[in-house]
Scaffold this active site. Structure first.
Site, PDB file in Angstrom:
ATOM      1  N   TYR A 170       0.850  -1.180   0.000  1.00 13.60           N
ATOM      2  CA  TYR A 170       0.000   0.000   0.000  1.00 13.60           C
ATOM      3  C   TYR A 170       0.899   1.247   0.000  1.00 13.60           C
ATOM      4  CZ  TYR A 170      -3.500  -3.542   1.019  1.00 13.60           C
ATOM      5  OH  TYR A 170      -4.295  -4.659   0.951  1.00 13.60           O
ATOM      6  N   CYS A 342      -9.799 -23.534  10.662  1.00 13.49           N
ATOM      7  CA  CYS A 342      -9.479 -23.006   9.336  1.00 13.49           C
ATOM      8  C   CYS A 342      -8.471 -23.944   8.692  1.00 13.49           C
ATOM      9  CB  CYS A 342      -8.879 -21.617   9.454  1.00 13.49           C
ATOM     10  SG  CYS A 342      -8.098 -21.014   7.943  1.00 13.49           S
TER      11      CYS A 342
END
Length: 645
Positions: A170, A342
């Site tokens: 970013y 998960c």
């Protein structure tokens, strides 16, 4: 097992957290088109706060109105404060603490063509004459001010902590990394210059928040796949500068979306659990700062070992809390065995996020993700006897939801073990966690008192004997046969037989089919085969894999030396070769074994359906019994049917 360190309190400035678990900022697409908080966002966070998490961070929250893509939360204007205040109030009421991640997305905001891409240096757009400009000094000053103003809004909205996102390619990371930052002014060149923009942002944030409010910073441990990028030594130097500027906690991540390093941002099952912990431990040791470990931490014992081993001060448990929002409560209660794990499949959390066809993220293991309020289980008005034909993960999901609602499910599985094709898929390289998750699901079903009958195919006679009120058909799919001359020769087998260990292969192996299963078989036989060739009709292989798993599988195949033939069709199998047609030309490829991996088709359940229709028994087909597809879809369908009965 007690997890004494994991669930011990920690104090950061004036913020007291009840445990060391952090739910990180993850994109959800649950915000409105114009970037406001929704009730869906609130319910999503409340479920994890009620589940015992110590600190929830909101997803990336845009600080600049010029760089604020649709469906992402924003904090760039005062109009967003009331909605964010509703979010923090709800998290607090649920017993949690709330943080906000301040974000300036750089190239990532290009997903919304109306937004401005803010980057340090010009970047040509491939295939066009346009070059995205680098930020001028006015734009830099404006961005710094935007971080400061957003921090002020975060305080007004009631957040307990702020995180400055300085990783993942970013805007701040792009300034810090020499790979992206080619400036020659005071914001480029030396590390001190490249760090200047970030330190100015940190200063602006710090000036706009109370002295007692903690400031976290997400940072990459180093650059991956970027030649001449950041080293961990440079990151350590920068983190020390950031600490002096007012950062309290380092959230040590990895990855960027400009290269294959994106696998480290949302790491699939192919990456080892805790793959980034040692980086966090080194940065912690050399900076002396509080540090958060990140990267496939999905087990409370693993988290405890990291913290008790003095490698980090907190842990990010992200996707593991998507899969099970009660992760923390179950671990604290000593019931870790019932945690829904998960498995790093990335089908819902990443593939769903980047898909234009999926409205918001989902989870294979948790169909209630994003539907926390409406998916609260409602007790059945009348307890029913429900026969579930098939003990794969779809059948088990249906049975467990039925049981929790007060029904009496009976699972009949034709084989001698539960788990079905999900367990079989776990035989492929690096996918052991999938097999364990499927087997654990079966064990959990038994623990919950669900009646399970193994070695019991469902027949009309069985249904007549059980007299169920309703029937769920979850019999799954079976491999498709390759209908070409020689397709029945003894050296021809299928992917299921190979992965199940029923057929050993050696010598020159040709795999027909370059989808997920075919490629995993290619990896599986590497080592036992003298050569491996994958034959695919389409123009590319791996079309049914998500982006991140595809990167990992293709890298592994490349390293193994497997040959891949695309736009190639097997037209005949001979005793010592296959005949391939490609672009109108025929060619022979010598081989000793042929493995067919061209897909699967639903098993025939006509007899069951006919009996139910004749006898007026409501009957529901789910999962691969309807058509072969992703496990994500099968589990979601099972949950929906079981809630409706």
């Amino acid at each position: 097992m007690a997890y004494n360190t994991l669930f011990s309190p920690i104090r950061i400035r004036e913020l007291e957290l009840k445990n060391r678990v952090m739910f990180p900022a993850m994109g959800t697409k649950m915000a409105t088109e114009d970037k406001f908080v929704t009730q869906q966002v609130i319910d999503y966070h409340v479920a994890r706060a009620e589940g015992g998490c110590g600190l929830n961070f909101s997803e990336v929250c845009s600080v600049s109105a010029k760089a604020s893509p649709k469906k992402f939360l924003a904090i760039s204007e005062d109009k967003y404060i009331p909605g964010l205040k509703k979010l923090t109030d709800a998290i607090h009421e649920a017993g949690g603490k709330a943080g906000v991640q301040l974000w300036l997305g750089g190239m990532a905001v290009g997903s919304d063509p109306e937004q401005t891409i803010m980057i340090p240096s010009p970047v040509p757009v491939p295939g066009t004459e346009y070059t995205i400009p680098g930020m001028d000094l006015d734009a830099i000053r404006e961005a710094v001010e935007a971080f400061g103003e957003s921090a002020r809004r975060a305080v007004e909205a009631g957040f307990d902590a702020i995180e400055f996102h300085a990783g993942h390619n970013y805007t701040p990371h792009s300034f810090l990394s020499p790979f992206f930052n080619r400036r020659t002014d005071e914001y480029g060149g030396s590390l001190e210059n490249r760090a200047r923009f970030l330190l100015e942002c940190i200063g602006a944030i710090r000036r706009n928040i109370p002295e007692g409010m903690p400031l976290f910073m997400r940072v990459d441990a180093h650059d991956d796949y970027l030649e001449g990028g950041l080293t961990i030594e440079e990151v350590i130097r920068f983190c020390s500068m950031a600490g002096a500027a007012g950062v309290d906690v380092l959230d040590v991540s990895r990855g960027n979306f400009s290269s294959s390093a994106i696998i480290y941002e949302v790491p699939p099952i192919d990456l080892p659990r805790g793959f980034n912990v040692e980086n966090a431990a080194r940065i912690r040791k050399e900076t002396g700062m509080l540090t958060v470990a990140v990267g496939r931490i999905n087990d409370p014992a693993q988290a405890e070992e990291i913290l008790a081993g003095d490698k980090a001060d907190m842990v990010v448990i992200g996707r593991a809390q998507l899969a099970d929002p009660d992760f923390c409560n179950k671990a604290m209660a000593g019931d870790a065995a019932s945690i829904i794990r998960c498995v790093g499949c990335n089908q819902g959390c990443y593939d769903g996020f980047v898909s234009t066809e999926v409205p918001y993220i989902t989870c294979l293991r948790n169909p209630a993700l994003g539907k926390e309020a409406e998916y609260k289980l409602v007790p059945a008005a009348r307890a029913k006897r429900v026969l579930v034909a098939g003990g794969g993960i779809a059948g088990l999901e249906a049975a467990m939801v039925l049981k929790k609602r007060g029904h009496h499910p009976i699972v009949c599985e034709a084989s001698q073990e539960l788990g079905g094709q999900f367990a079989l898929a776990g035989e492929a390289p690096r996918k052991e966690e999938m097999k364990e998750a499927a087997l654990a699901m079966g064990r959990q079903a038994v623990r919950e008192g669900i009646e399970v009958r193994l070695g019991t195919p469902v027949t009309p006679e069985l249904i007549a004997g059980l007299q169920p009120d309703e029937v769920i058909i979850a019999v799954g799919a079976e491999p498709m046969q390759l209908r070409v001359p020689g397709g029945q020769l003894p050296h021809v087998t299928n992917s299921h037989e190979v992965l199940a260990g029923k057929t050993a292969v050696s010598g020159r192996v040709v795999i027909i089919g370059g989808g997920l299963v075919g490629l995993e078989v290619a990896e599986y036989v590497h080592g036992s085969a003298s050569s491996v060739t994958v034959v695919e009709m389409q123009e590319q292989v791996a079309k049914d894999l998500g982006q991140l798993r595809s990167i990992c599988v293709m890298e592994s195949l490349h390293a193994s030396g497997a040959a891949i033939l695309t736009e190639a069709k097997c037209v005949e199998i001979r005793e010592d070769a296959i005949v391939i047609e490609s672009k109108g030309q025929l060619a022979e490829y010598p081989c000793d074994t042929v493995v067919v991996a061209i897909g699967a088709r639903s098993r025939n359940f006509g007899e069951i359906l006919s009996y139910c229709e004749t006898n007026g028994i409501p009957c529901h087909a789910i999962g691969d019994a309807v058509r072969a597809r992703r496990a994500l879809n099968a589990v979601a369908e099972a949950n929906e049917v079981a809630r409706a009965i």
